[in-house]
Design a protein around this motif. Structure first.
Motif, PDB file in Angstrom:
ATOM      1  N   PHE A  67       0.897  -1.278   0.035  1.00 15.94           N
ATOM      2  CA  PHE A  67      -0.084   0.004  -0.050  1.00 15.94           C
ATOM      3  C   PHE A  67       0.736   1.305   0.120  1.00 15.94           C
ATOM      4  CE2 PHE A  67      -2.007   3.446   2.296  1.00 15.94           C
ATOM      5  CZ  PHE A  67      -3.128   3.737   1.793  1.00 15.94           C
ATOM      6  N   THR A  68       0.540   1.977  -0.829  1.00 14.48           N
ATOM      7  CA  THR A  68       1.483   3.371  -0.938  1.00 14.48           C
ATOM      8  C   THR A  68       0.453   4.780  -0.589  1.00 14.48           C
ATOM      9  OG1 THR A  68       1.123   3.584  -3.416  1.00 14.48           O
ATOM     10  CG2 THR A  68       2.890   2.500  -2.571  1.00 14.48           C
ATOM     11  N   ALA A  69       1.306   5.730  -0.112  1.00 12.20           N
ATOM     12  CA  ALA A  69       0.507   6.988   0.192  1.00 12.20           C
ATOM     13  C   ALA A  69       1.530   7.978   0.263  1.00 12.20           C
ATOM     14  CB  ALA A  69      -0.242   6.658   1.510  1.00 12.20           C
ATOM     15  N   ASN A  70       1.077   9.083   0.435  1.00 11.50           N
ATOM     16  CA  ASN A  70       1.996  10.537   0.564  1.00 11.50           C
ATOM     17  C   ASN A  70       2.776  10.658   1.827  1.00 11.50           C
ATOM     18  OD1 ASN A  70       1.052  12.283  -2.207  1.00 11.50           O
ATOM     19  ND2 ASN A  70      -0.937  11.447  -1.070  1.00 11.50           N
ATOM     20  N   VAL A 114       0.317   6.955   5.177  1.00  9.67           N
ATOM     21  CA  VAL A 114       0.097   5.519   5.358  1.00  9.67           C
ATOM     22  C   VAL A 114      -0.641   5.050   6.833  1.00  9.67           C
ATOM     23  CG1 VAL A 114       1.329   3.405   5.472  1.00  9.67           C
ATOM     24  CG2 VAL A 114       1.832   4.883   3.555  1.00  9.67           C
ATOM     25  N   LEU A 115       0.162   5.753   7.717  1.00 17.08           N
ATOM     26  CA  LEU A 115      -0.317   5.302   8.950  1.00 17.08           C
ATOM     27  C   LEU A 115      -1.645   5.947   9.416  1.00 17.08           C
ATOM     28  CD1 LEU A 115       3.209   5.881  11.019  1.00 17.08           C
ATOM     29  CD2 LEU A 115       2.125   4.011  10.235  1.00 17.08           C
ATOM     30  N   GLN A 116      -1.860   7.167   8.691  1.00 17.41           N
ATOM     31  CA  GLN A 116      -3.265   7.818   9.031  1.00 17.41           C
ATOM     32  C   GLN A 116      -4.226   6.807   8.272  1.00 17.41           C
ATOM     33  OE1 GLN A 116      -4.425  11.443   6.706  1.00 17.41           O
ATOM     34  NE2 GLN A 116      -4.836  12.354   8.780  1.00 17.41           N
ATOM     35  N   THR A 117      -3.993   6.472   7.303  1.00 17.74           N
ATOM     36  CA  THR A 117      -4.921   5.532   6.516  1.00 17.74           C
ATOM     37  C   THR A 117      -5.446   4.327   7.361  1.00 17.74           C
ATOM     38  OG1 THR A 117      -4.329   6.537   4.466  1.00 17.74           O
ATOM     39  CG2 THR A 117      -5.583   4.310   4.418  1.00 17.74           C
ATOM     40  N   LEU A 118      -4.193   3.477   8.195  1.00 18.42           N
ATOM     41  CA  LEU A 118      -4.165   2.383   8.687  1.00 18.42           C
ATOM     42  C   LEU A 118      -5.192   2.728   9.981  1.00 18.42           C
ATOM     43  CD1 LEU A 118      -3.199  -0.338   8.996  1.00 18.42           C
ATOM     44  CD2 LEU A 118      -1.409   0.501  10.818  1.00 18.42           C
ATOM     45  N   LEU A 119      -4.970   4.029  10.490  1.00 18.96           N
ATOM     46  CA  LEU A 119      -5.864   4.451  11.690  1.00 18.96           C
ATOM     47  C   LEU A 119      -7.137   4.612  11.369  1.00 18.96           C
ATOM     48  CD1 LEU A 119      -3.122   6.497  13.486  1.00 18.96           C
ATOM     49  CD2 LEU A 119      -4.454   4.569  14.510  1.00 18.96           C
ATOM     50  N   LEU A 120      -7.439   5.124  10.131  1.00 15.43           N
ATOM     51  CA  LEU A 120      -8.990   5.429   9.729  1.00 15.43           C
ATOM     52  C   LEU A 120      -9.647   4.144   9.288  1.00 15.43           C
ATOM     53  CD1 LEU A 120      -8.304   8.513   7.460  1.00 15.43           C
ATOM     54  CD2 LEU A 120      -9.506   8.555   9.355  1.00 15.43           C
ATOM     55  N   THR A 121      -8.907   3.169   9.017  1.00 14.89           N
ATOM     56  CA  THR A 121      -9.611   1.766   8.738  1.00 14.89           C
ATOM     57  C   THR A 121      -9.640   0.940   9.936  1.00 14.89           C
ATOM     58  OG1 THR A 121      -8.118   1.992   6.587  1.00 14.89           O
ATOM     59  CG2 THR A 121      -9.052  -0.093   7.217  1.00 14.89           C
ATOM     60  N   TYR A 122      -8.671   0.828  10.722  1.00 15.07           N
ATOM     61  CA  TYR A 122      -8.721   0.099  11.986  1.00 15.07           C
ATOM     62  C   TYR A 122      -8.725   0.729  13.382  1.00 15.07           C
ATOM     63  CZ  TYR A 122      -7.924  -3.773   8.688  1.00 15.07           C
ATOM     64  OH  TYR A 122      -8.020  -4.846   7.675  1.00 15.07           O
ATOM     65  N   TYR A 128       5.169   3.673   2.188  1.00 14.85           N
ATOM     66  CA  TYR A 128       4.319   2.490   1.929  1.00 14.85           C
ATOM     67  C   TYR A 128       4.253   1.676   3.071  1.00 14.85           C
ATOM     68  CZ  TYR A 128       8.994   0.426   1.146  1.00 14.85           C
ATOM     69  OH  TYR A 128      10.288  -0.152   1.486  1.00 14.85           O
ATOM     70  N   LEU A 129       3.637   0.577   3.053  1.00 14.88           N
ATOM     71  CA  LEU A 129       3.714  -0.527   3.963  1.00 14.88           C
ATOM     72  C   LEU A 129       3.524  -1.998   3.410  1.00 14.88           C
ATOM     73  CD1 LEU A 129       0.557  -1.855   4.363  1.00 14.88           C
ATOM     74  CD2 LEU A 129       0.027   0.135   5.893  1.00 14.88           C
ATOM     75  N   LEU A 130       3.806  -2.952   3.844  1.00 11.27           N
ATOM     76  CA  LEU A 130       3.710  -4.218   3.639  1.00 11.27           C
ATOM     77  C   LEU A 130       3.049  -5.045   4.354  1.00 11.27           C
ATOM     78  CD1 LEU A 130       7.625  -4.967   2.869  1.00 11.27           C
ATOM     79  CD2 LEU A 130       5.945  -4.121   1.062  1.00 11.27           C
TER      80      LEU A 130
END
Length: 357
Positions: free
Chosen positions: A81-84, A89-97, A228-230
């Motif tokens: 997963f890639t982001a700005n 990346v971490l913010q999207t992870l937190l918004l999701t979980y 990004y994250l793996l």
């Protein structure tokens, strides 16, 4: 009198996350690379941009970039997963979980943005502490995870700002606890290439593990803002639902892909910085400071007989900027210096010696 609309309480009462940007000759406070990418990268990027259809949206799933990243880690694009920047990346992870009614665990002292982003996303914070030597305290981890059952547990390895790497054996035990409490573990490896071990070796389709990386440090592309994250495929699929459409512009996608052609140049740069780190540590050992062991591109140190705030200002007065960590949990009077090039490191050591002696 007009009553202005009020932001959420956390936003209203918070100063935000900032790092001072001062006009100094030697800037060693934000862990940037002291070297730019190779000239070949810039030339290749310019050539690639000539073929861009600027009137069209960029690839929504950034498949070429994710494929290239996955290739250097031995995984497919569906696990990337890639982001700005790693921050998004971490913010999207937190918004999701994360979010309202869910807890996020951190172990201080550690990267302040983990807590900051968790609270911005409406999560409850479940803080624990690291051991006296800044290593992972597994008793603390068990207490926090069994008590709060966080949906996300953050570790940072090498840890920022201490520089310490968490042992894989300890991370495996954290993973067992995370699995038992129906959460997931995110290991932030922004400085992973400077260390000898990586949590990436533990990634598997049935393990709730995420490893985040950034282009800002070892790839010398802080100005690009790409991270990004793996993770397992099922987790990446959920993140793709949450992130904004077309969030990665076409220049960023191309630049991130082109950069990966220069792995050997990146490795050479890391080798030089590690050597400079060890020279910097040796120089600090000659001065009246305590030094935390580091496997990153920075060193945390503590003046024995000086106030940290005063020392930071005295260095600024000599046009050398380091990070004052005194406001971070358990780091009163500690400062963090980024590993610069040889002349920058010499300038820092001379200035520090003048102040301390």
């Amino acid at each position: 009198m007009l009553q202005l609309p009020a932001p959420r309480d956390f936003v209203r009462l918070n100063d935000g996350y900032h790092s001072p940007q001062l006009d100094v000759e030697v800037r060693l406070n934000t862990n940037e690379s002291p070297e730019p990418p190779p000239q070949g990268f810039t030339d290749a990027l310019i050539d690639a941009l000539h073929g861009v259809d600027w009137h069209r949206y960029p690839s929504r799933d950034a498949i070429e970039l994710r494929t290239a990243i996955g290739r250097i880690h031995g995984v497919g694009p569906e696990q990337v997963f890639t982001a700005n920047g790693s921050n998004e990346v971490l913010q999207t992870l937190l918004l999701t979980y994360g979010g309202a009614g869910r807890a996020v665990a951190v172990f201080e002292p550690t990267y302040a943005l983990h807590s900051h982003l968790a609270l911005i996303c409406g999560s409850e914070l479940a803080p624990g502490e690291r051991a006296e030597d800044f290593s992972l305290d597994l008793d603390q981890v068990e207490r926090v995870l069994t008590g709060s059952r966080p949906s996300i547990t953050f570790l940072c390895s090498p840890n920022n700002p201490t520089g310490m790497v968490d042992r894989l054996a300890d991370i495996k035990q954290v993973l067992e606890l995370v699995t038992q409490t129906d959460g997931l573990l995110c290991v932030d490896e922004a400085y992973g290439q400077f260390a000898d071990v990586s949590t990436c070796s533990l990634l598997a389709s049935d393990i709730p593990l995420v490893v985040s990386r950034t282009y800002s440090k070892t790839w010398a592309l802080a100005g690009l803002r790409l991270g990004y994250l793996l993770a397992p495929t099922w987790l990446v699929s959920e993140l793709q639902k949450v992130v904004l459409p077309y969030h990665l512009d076409v220049v960023k996608q191309i630049a991130g892909t082109v950069a990966l052609r220069y792995v050997s140049a990146m490795n050479d740069r890391v080798t030089r910085l590690v050597a400079e780190r060890e020279r910097l540590v040796a120089g600090l050992a000659e001065l009246p400071v305590d030094v935390a062991p580091s496997s990153a591109n920075f060193v945390l140190f503590h003046p024995i007989d000086h106030n940290g705030d005063d020392l930071w200002q005295a260095l600024v007065d000599r046009s050398v900027l380091v990070r004052n960590c005194s406001s971070w949990p358990r780091l009163r009077n500690w400062l963090r210096v980024t590993v610069g090039n040889a002349s920058e490191n010499d300038r820092f050591l001379v200035a520090l010696s003048e102040v301390l002696r």
